[in-house]
Write a protein that holds these residues in place. Structure first.
Motif, PDB file in Angstrom:
ATOM      1  N   THR A  98       0.843  -1.191   0.000  1.00  0.00           N
ATOM      2  CA  THR A  98       0.000   0.000   0.000  1.00  0.00           C
ATOM      3  C   THR A  98       0.880   1.244   0.000  1.00  0.00           C
ATOM      4  O   THR A  98       1.858   1.317   0.746  1.00  0.00           O
ATOM      5  CB  THR A  98      -0.893  -0.014   1.249  1.00  0.00           C
ATOM      6  N   SER A  99       0.538   2.205  -0.823  1.00  0.00           N
ATOM      7  CA  SER A  99       1.297   3.460  -0.846  1.00  0.00           C
ATOM      8  C   SER A  99       0.937   4.284   0.389  1.00  0.00           C
ATOM      9  O   SER A  99      -0.085   4.041   1.023  1.00  0.00           O
ATOM     10  CB  SER A  99       0.948   4.243  -2.112  1.00  0.00           C
ATOM     11  N   PRO A 100       1.778   5.278   0.745  1.00  0.00           N
ATOM     12  CA  PRO A 100       1.493   6.082   1.944  1.00  0.00           C
ATOM     13  C   PRO A 100       0.121   6.764   1.867  1.00  0.00           C
ATOM     14  O   PRO A 100      -0.519   6.984   2.896  1.00  0.00           O
ATOM     15  CB  PRO A 100       2.613   7.123   1.938  1.00  0.00           C
ATOM     16  N   ASP A 101      -0.342   7.097   0.672  1.00  0.00           N
ATOM     17  CA  ASP A 101      -1.660   7.734   0.587  1.00  0.00           C
ATOM     18  C   ASP A 101      -2.799   6.719   0.457  1.00  0.00           C
ATOM     19  O   ASP A 101      -3.925   7.060   0.102  1.00  0.00           O
ATOM     20  CB  ASP A 101      -1.710   8.775  -0.541  1.00  0.00           C
ATOM     21  N   GLY A 102      -2.505   5.442   0.748  1.00  0.00           N
ATOM     22  CA  GLY A 102      -3.594   4.463   0.896  1.00  0.00           C
ATOM     23  C   GLY A 102      -4.083   3.836  -0.392  1.00  0.00           C
ATOM     24  O   GLY A 102      -5.272   3.564  -0.557  1.00  0.00           O
ATOM     25  N   ILE A 103      -3.192   3.602  -1.333  1.00  0.00           N
ATOM     26  CA  ILE A 103      -3.586   2.908  -2.560  1.00  0.00           C
ATOM     27  C   ILE A 103      -2.879   1.551  -2.588  1.00  0.00           C
ATOM     28  O   ILE A 103      -1.655   1.499  -2.539  1.00  0.00           O
ATOM     29  CB  ILE A 103      -3.220   3.726  -3.819  1.00  0.00           C
ATOM     30  N   THR A 104      -3.647   0.473  -2.619  1.00  0.00           N
ATOM     31  CA  THR A 104      -3.093  -0.878  -2.594  1.00  0.00           C
ATOM     32  C   THR A 104      -3.134  -1.481  -3.992  1.00  0.00           C
ATOM     33  O   THR A 104      -4.165  -1.429  -4.663  1.00  0.00           O
ATOM     34  CB  THR A 104      -3.885  -1.769  -1.630  1.00  0.00           C
ATOM     35  N   LEU A 105      -2.006  -2.044  -4.408  1.00  0.00           N
ATOM     36  CA  LEU A 105      -1.933  -2.717  -5.707  1.00  0.00           C
ATOM     37  C   LEU A 105      -1.927  -4.221  -5.508  1.00  0.00           C
ATOM     38  O   LEU A 105      -1.209  -4.720  -4.648  1.00  0.00           O
ATOM     39  CB  LEU A 105      -0.634  -2.331  -6.435  1.00  0.00           C
ATOM     40  N   ASN A 106      -2.719  -4.924  -6.292  1.00  0.00           N
ATOM     41  CA  ASN A 106      -2.741  -6.382  -6.212  1.00  0.00           C
ATOM     42  C   ASN A 106      -3.129  -6.996  -7.544  1.00  0.00           C
ATOM     43  O   ASN A 106      -3.802  -6.372  -8.350  1.00  0.00           O
ATOM     44  CB  ASN A 106      -3.774  -6.830  -5.165  1.00  0.00           C
ATOM     45  N   TRP A 107      -2.719  -8.243  -7.723  1.00  0.00           N
ATOM     46  CA  TRP A 107      -3.293  -9.057  -8.788  1.00  0.00           C
ATOM     47  C   TRP A 107      -4.616  -9.594  -8.280  1.00  0.00           C
ATOM     48  O   TRP A 107      -4.823  -9.733  -7.071  1.00  0.00           O
ATOM     49  CB  TRP A 107      -2.409 -10.255  -9.109  1.00  0.00           C
ATOM     50  N   THR A 108      -5.506  -9.968  -9.199  1.00  0.00           N
ATOM     51  CA  THR A 108      -6.689 -10.725  -8.821  1.00  0.00           C
ATOM     52  C   THR A 108      -6.957 -11.713  -9.948  1.00  0.00           C
ATOM     53  O   THR A 108      -6.347 -11.631 -11.005  1.00  0.00           O
ATOM     54  CB  THR A 108      -7.889  -9.788  -8.567  1.00  0.00           C
ATOM     55  N   SER A 109      -7.862 -12.665  -9.710  1.00  0.00           N
ATOM     56  CA  SER A 109      -8.190 -13.617 -10.771  1.00  0.00           C
ATOM     57  C   SER A 109      -8.998 -12.899 -11.851  1.00  0.00           C
ATOM     58  O   SER A 109      -9.330 -11.729 -11.710  1.00  0.00           O
ATOM     59  CB  SER A 109      -8.984 -14.788 -10.194  1.00  0.00           C
ATOM     60  N   ASP A 110      -9.316 -13.621 -12.900  1.00  0.00           N
ATOM     61  CA  ASP A 110     -10.051 -13.061 -14.042  1.00  0.00           C
ATOM     62  C   ASP A 110     -11.241 -12.214 -13.582  1.00  0.00           C
ATOM     63  O   ASP A 110     -12.014 -12.623 -12.726  1.00  0.00           O
ATOM     64  CB  ASP A 110     -10.547 -14.221 -14.912  1.00  0.00           C
ATOM     65  N   ILE A 111     -11.387 -11.007 -14.153  1.00  0.00           N
ATOM     66  CA  ILE A 111     -12.512 -10.146 -13.777  1.00  0.00           C
ATOM     67  C   ILE A 111     -13.549 -10.041 -14.893  1.00  0.00           C
ATOM     68  O   ILE A 111     -14.358  -9.119 -14.927  1.00  0.00           O
ATOM     69  CB  ILE A 111     -12.030  -8.736 -13.350  1.00  0.00           C
ATOM     70  N   GLY A 112     -13.523 -11.012 -15.807  1.00  0.00           N
ATOM     71  CA  GLY A 112     -14.543 -11.036 -16.866  1.00  0.00           C
ATOM     72  C   GLY A 112     -14.342  -9.960 -17.914  1.00  0.00           C
ATOM     73  O   GLY A 112     -15.294  -9.391 -18.439  1.00  0.00           O
ATOM     74  N   MET A 113     -13.077  -9.670 -18.211  1.00  0.00           N
ATOM     75  CA  MET A 113     -12.765  -8.613 -19.185  1.00  0.00           C
ATOM     76  C   MET A 113     -11.781  -9.114 -20.234  1.00  0.00           C
ATOM     77  O   MET A 113     -11.012  -8.328 -20.792  1.00  0.00           O
ATOM     78  CB  MET A 113     -12.167  -7.403 -18.451  1.00  0.00           C
ATOM     79  N   ALA A 114     -11.824 -10.413 -20.512  1.00  0.00           N
ATOM     80  CA  ALA A 114     -10.802 -11.009 -21.375  1.00  0.00           C
ATOM     81  C   ALA A 114     -10.729 -10.341 -22.747  1.00  0.00           C
ATOM     82  O   ALA A 114      -9.678 -10.338 -23.370  1.00  0.00           O
ATOM     83  CB  ALA A 114     -11.052 -12.514 -21.525  1.00  0.00           C
ATOM     84  N   ASP A 115     -11.853  -9.768 -23.216  1.00  0.00           N
ATOM     85  CA  ASP A 115     -11.826  -9.138 -24.542  1.00  0.00           C
ATOM     86  C   ASP A 115     -11.253  -7.725 -24.485  1.00  0.00           C
ATOM     87  O   ASP A 115     -11.089  -7.090 -25.518  1.00  0.00           O
ATOM     88  CB  ASP A 115     -13.233  -9.115 -25.148  1.00  0.00           C
ATOM     89  N   GLN A 116     -10.979  -7.209 -23.262  1.00  0.00           N
ATOM     90  CA  GLN A 116     -10.489  -5.831 -23.142  1.00  0.00           C
ATOM     91  C   GLN A 116      -9.321  -5.737 -22.169  1.00  0.00           C
ATOM     92  O   GLN A 116      -9.177  -4.772 -21.433  1.00  0.00           O
ATOM     93  CB  GLN A 116     -11.625  -4.914 -22.649  1.00  0.00           C
ATOM     94  N   GLU A 117      -8.509  -6.790 -22.150  1.00  0.00           N
ATOM     95  CA  GLU A 117      -7.355  -6.784 -21.268  1.00  0.00           C
ATOM     96  C   GLU A 117      -6.246  -5.905 -21.853  1.00  0.00           C
ATOM     97  O   GLU A 117      -6.199  -5.723 -23.074  1.00  0.00           O
ATOM     98  CB  GLU A 117      -6.825  -8.212 -21.086  1.00  0.00           C
TER      99      GLU A 117
END
Lengths: 594, 179
Positions: A98-117
């Motif tokens: 998490t950045s000091p201003d509270g933004i967390t970066l993560n991977w996640t599983s497929d989000i149903g956007m395979a045609d617009q990755e």
């Protein structure tokens, strides 16, 4: 606001309460969970049991802004790793932190956007077609929103309109509209036709149409409804499975955007046929941004008298629909896990039998149907079983939504009659030079060009729609490894063959990919895959080895080319010496200087 | 007919397994009848000049030299047997694995923070350490495993005799029971 209108002390609404707490407070402290437990009147550990299960819940404080990048073979092919690096740079914080201003970066599983990755979710708002150059602008905007307290909570419904970035929101990409699902519809026409029949006649019509489940298993819908209607119970439930988590699938998202009325109408007709008073839609958390629009459509249908008291003008038929949000768990697409989650529990699959048609939601007869299956129903009732059953093949009636993604010119949704060959589909989508096609998602089969003449239908190459296309420059083992990682992440952990087996499969594949596996390792991989397939408790584990087994069968040369000789060293010696070399360089300088 | 050959090595081990091998007492005379000793610290022979029947491996791999020796054994021995806890699991040397090489060395030699006067010693003749200690079977194919710390002289004796006769050793429970 999430969690509004939750009746106090309703255990089945536990998910909503936890989602609301997570969204408002940013994480789930022990105090929060014990407050929920005493309000609902259940044990604290039961609340922890649920809260600790889902990927979108967190027990420790996290950034108020969650940026989650979809990690799938397709997103990686489209450059997701570069996009993530650009975000890491813009935030000066590595992935998983998490950045000091509270933004967390993560991977996640497929989000149903395979045609617009590459795509990501930022507190529920979806961003598509990302490029590294977008990172700085999006991060600036998020920072401004945090400073102005204008960012919706996580998880939340998201609001693409709140962002000025052109990448916020997603397109439907219906490339080919067929005659069943994407044909124009008049709200209520299917329901009126159904109400002119008896419930038994409706079920019979669906049975005669040959409609089968579109979620992958292909169970005859009419039979499922008949079983549910005939089973003994105090109430009956119809559930729409909108937990579309299979990597590479996005048809349900598109249906819920383009034809939500058709889905709701199918659900209503099912309610009439089964004698249900309530229809539940289990909507995956990744699609929470659809929630607002779906509620508006539901409100409109209530105003039109197509839901609520005297539904469709029929005395005694009081049917309504509630949408339940999930919280990030692939396994909840399995119907018994989905029912558990709907009841406010962790999404662990149940032992079967009894099947949900006998004892499902709250122990009552329940039919769980896929979004696409339900969307077919109003058409069948309106135009007749004969019309529907003329489309498709002998065992697979009607049209199927295919989700094309990866190395093809026109990714998106294609509504095609069952029986289309993979070659024909690839020609439509501009993917003629494909070297491998992953059919039906991570749980499906990886098909080589020699089999592109096979038909997509239940009797040949069965598919739930996901069609990921990979060109000649792609590494098949890398793709299989992605799927292996996916299953290791998504295993619910209940049974050993799946919990341990999926991790061992992944490790063995990594070894193979690095050119360190021997012939015995390959034999072991195949044996282990067989054990996981046969011994796992539910569909997740039973299908987890499919990408490995199908590539071993269809692409044996790729595995062969990676094998080491029987007498070779099996570790990457240079990698193992890297630390020591770095230390030696430092020491050598100091020693010489001293 | 010439006698079959036995080679032995101690990698990241304490020579305890070799001591246990010597613990066969007077049977060592019988051993000499059965085997010719090839490359081994017991006869100080440093290299193979021909293929041998059985390779006895004590210890895991902690450095580059261990890997090269083990690889050489794999190439020259028809059958490789990993003997003792270190060869099979990494053993005591593997206690450094969870700590990490850099932290381990810098803490030992430089109190955790290297400076101009305190640093990890270096000599071109010292073999480079691996990032962690690897059990023998992770580095090369191993045919048999003889557990123990060390395995008893009887277990080693029985195992070697069976291998020599071309049979798969099936040691009785008593020989492998340690608690």
């Amino acid at each position: 606001m999430i969690g509004e209108n939750v009746a106090a002390a309703d255990r089945t609404r536990l998910m909503d309460m936890i989602i609301a707490a997570q969204s408002r407070l940013g994480y789930l402290s022990d105090e929060t969970l014990s407050a929920i437990a005493s309000e609902v009147g259940i044990a604290y550990v039961d609340v922890v049991d649920t809260a600790s299960f889902y990927a979108f819940f967190s027990r420790a404080p996290q950034g108020r802004c969650q940026i989650r990048f979809s990690k799938t073979p397709v997103s990686l092919v489209k450059g997701a790793a570069d996009v993530v690096r650009a975000f890491e740079k813009a935030l000066a914080t590595p992935l998983g932190t998490t950045s000091p201003d509270g933004i967390t970066l993560n991977w996640t599983s497929d989000i149903g956007m395979a045609d617009q990755e590459p795509a990501c979710l930022i507190n529920g708002t979806v961003f598509a077609n990302l490029e590294p150059a977008d990172a700085a602008g999006i991060v600036d905007e998020v920072r401004t929103m945090i400073a102005n307290d204008a960012l919706p909570g996580f998880p939340g419904y998201g609001n693409a309109a709140a962002f000025s970035s052109a990448k916020a929101g997603c397109a439907s990409n219906v490339v080919l509209a067929g005659e069943v699902l994407f044909a124009p519809m008049t709200p209520g026409s299917g329901l009126r036709a159904a109400l002119a029949m008896t419930p038994e006649e409706v079920i019979d019509e669906v049975r005669r149409s040959g409609l089968r489940g579109r979620g992958g298993a292909g169970f005859p819908t009419g039979m499922k409804w008949g079983l549910t209607r005939r089973a003994n119970g105090e109430a009956r439930y119809i559930i729409c499975n909108a937990d579309e988590g299979e990597p590479g699938t996005f048809k349900d998202r598109v249906l819920l955007v383009e034809a939500p009325g058709l889905v709701f109408e199918g659900l209503t007709i099912a309610g009439y046929a089964l004698g249900a008073k309530i229809g539940l839609i289990y909507l995956r958390a990744e699609y929470a941004y659809l929630f607002g629009d779906l509620q508006r459509v539901l409100g409109e249908r209530r105003r039109l008298g197509l839901l609520g008291e005297r539904t469709g003008g029929r005395e005694g038929f009081d049917f309504d629909i509630r949408i339940q949000l999930g919280a990030g768990a692939y396994i909840c697409g399995e119907e018994s896990a989905l029912i558990e989650s709907l009841e406010g529990k962790r999404g662990a699959p149940r032992d079967r039998p009894p099947y949900p048609t006998d004892r499902g939601y709250l122990g009552q007869p329940t039919s769980v149907n896929n979004v696409e299956t339900l969307a077919c129903v109003p058409r069948i009732i309106e135009r007749g079983a004969n019309w529907f059953s003329k489309i498709g093949t002998a065992e697979s009636k009607g049209t199927k939504l295919m989700c094309l993604s990866g190395d093809c010119a026109k990714p998106g949704v294609y509504e095609v009659p069952f029986g289309i060959t993979l070659n024909e589909l690839l020609d439509l989508a501009g993917g003629a030079d494909a070297e491998a096609v992953q059919v039906s998602g991570a749980a499906g089969e990886c098909v080589a060009p020699k089999d592109f003449g096979r038909s997509l239908c239940y009797e040949d190459l069965s598919t739930a729609g996901s069609t990921m296309v990979f060109g000649p420059e792609r590494d098949v083992l890398e793709i299989v490894l992605q799927f292996a990682e996916f299953f290791a992440d998504e295993s619910c952990g209940w049974c050993v063959p799946c919990r341990i087996g999926t991790v061992l499969l992944k490790e063995n594949l990594e070894k193979t990919r690095h050119g360190l596996a021997s012939r015995e390792d390959l034999a072991r991989l195949e044996r282990l895959a067989g054990t996981v397939r046969k011994m796992s408790r539910c569909g997740l584990g039973q299908t987890a080895p499919n990408p490995i087994l199908s590539t071993l069968r269809n692409f044996p040369h790729i595995y062969e080319s990676k094998l080491i000789g029987g007498d070779d060293v099996r570790i990457d010696l240079q990698a193992a010496l890297r630390d020591a070399r770095a230390l030696r360089t430092v020491s050598a300088l100091k020693q010489d200087g001293a | 007919m010439s006698k079959p050959k036995l080679a032995t090595c101690s990698l990241a081990g304490c020579f305890g397994c070799h001591m246990s091998l010597l613990d066969i007492d007077e049977r060592i005379l019988e051993l000499v009848e059965l085997f010719d000793l090839d490359r081994s610290p017991l006869d100080d022979k440093k290299a193979f000049d021909s293929p041998v029947e059985v390779g006895f491996v004590e210890g895991g791999c902690a450095n580059e030299h261990n890997v090269r020796v083990l690889h050489d054994f794999r190439k020259h021995c028809k059958v490789l047997i990993a003997v003792g806890a270190c060869a099979i699991n990494g053993g005591v040397p593997a206690l450094r694995n969870p700590i990490g090489l850099r932290e381990c060395l810098e803490t030992t030699y430089a109190g955790g923070t290297p400076d101009a006067d305190h640093f990890v010693p270096y000599d071109a003749d010292l073999p480079l350490l691996l990032d962690r200690v690897y059990p023998a079977h992770e580095v090369v194919r191993i045919d048999y495993f003889l557990p123990g710390c060390p395995p008893s002289a009887d277990a080693i004796w029985e195992g070697l005799k069976e291998l020599l006769a071309g049979r798969t050793p099936g040691l009785p429970y008593q020989l492998l029971k340690y608690d």
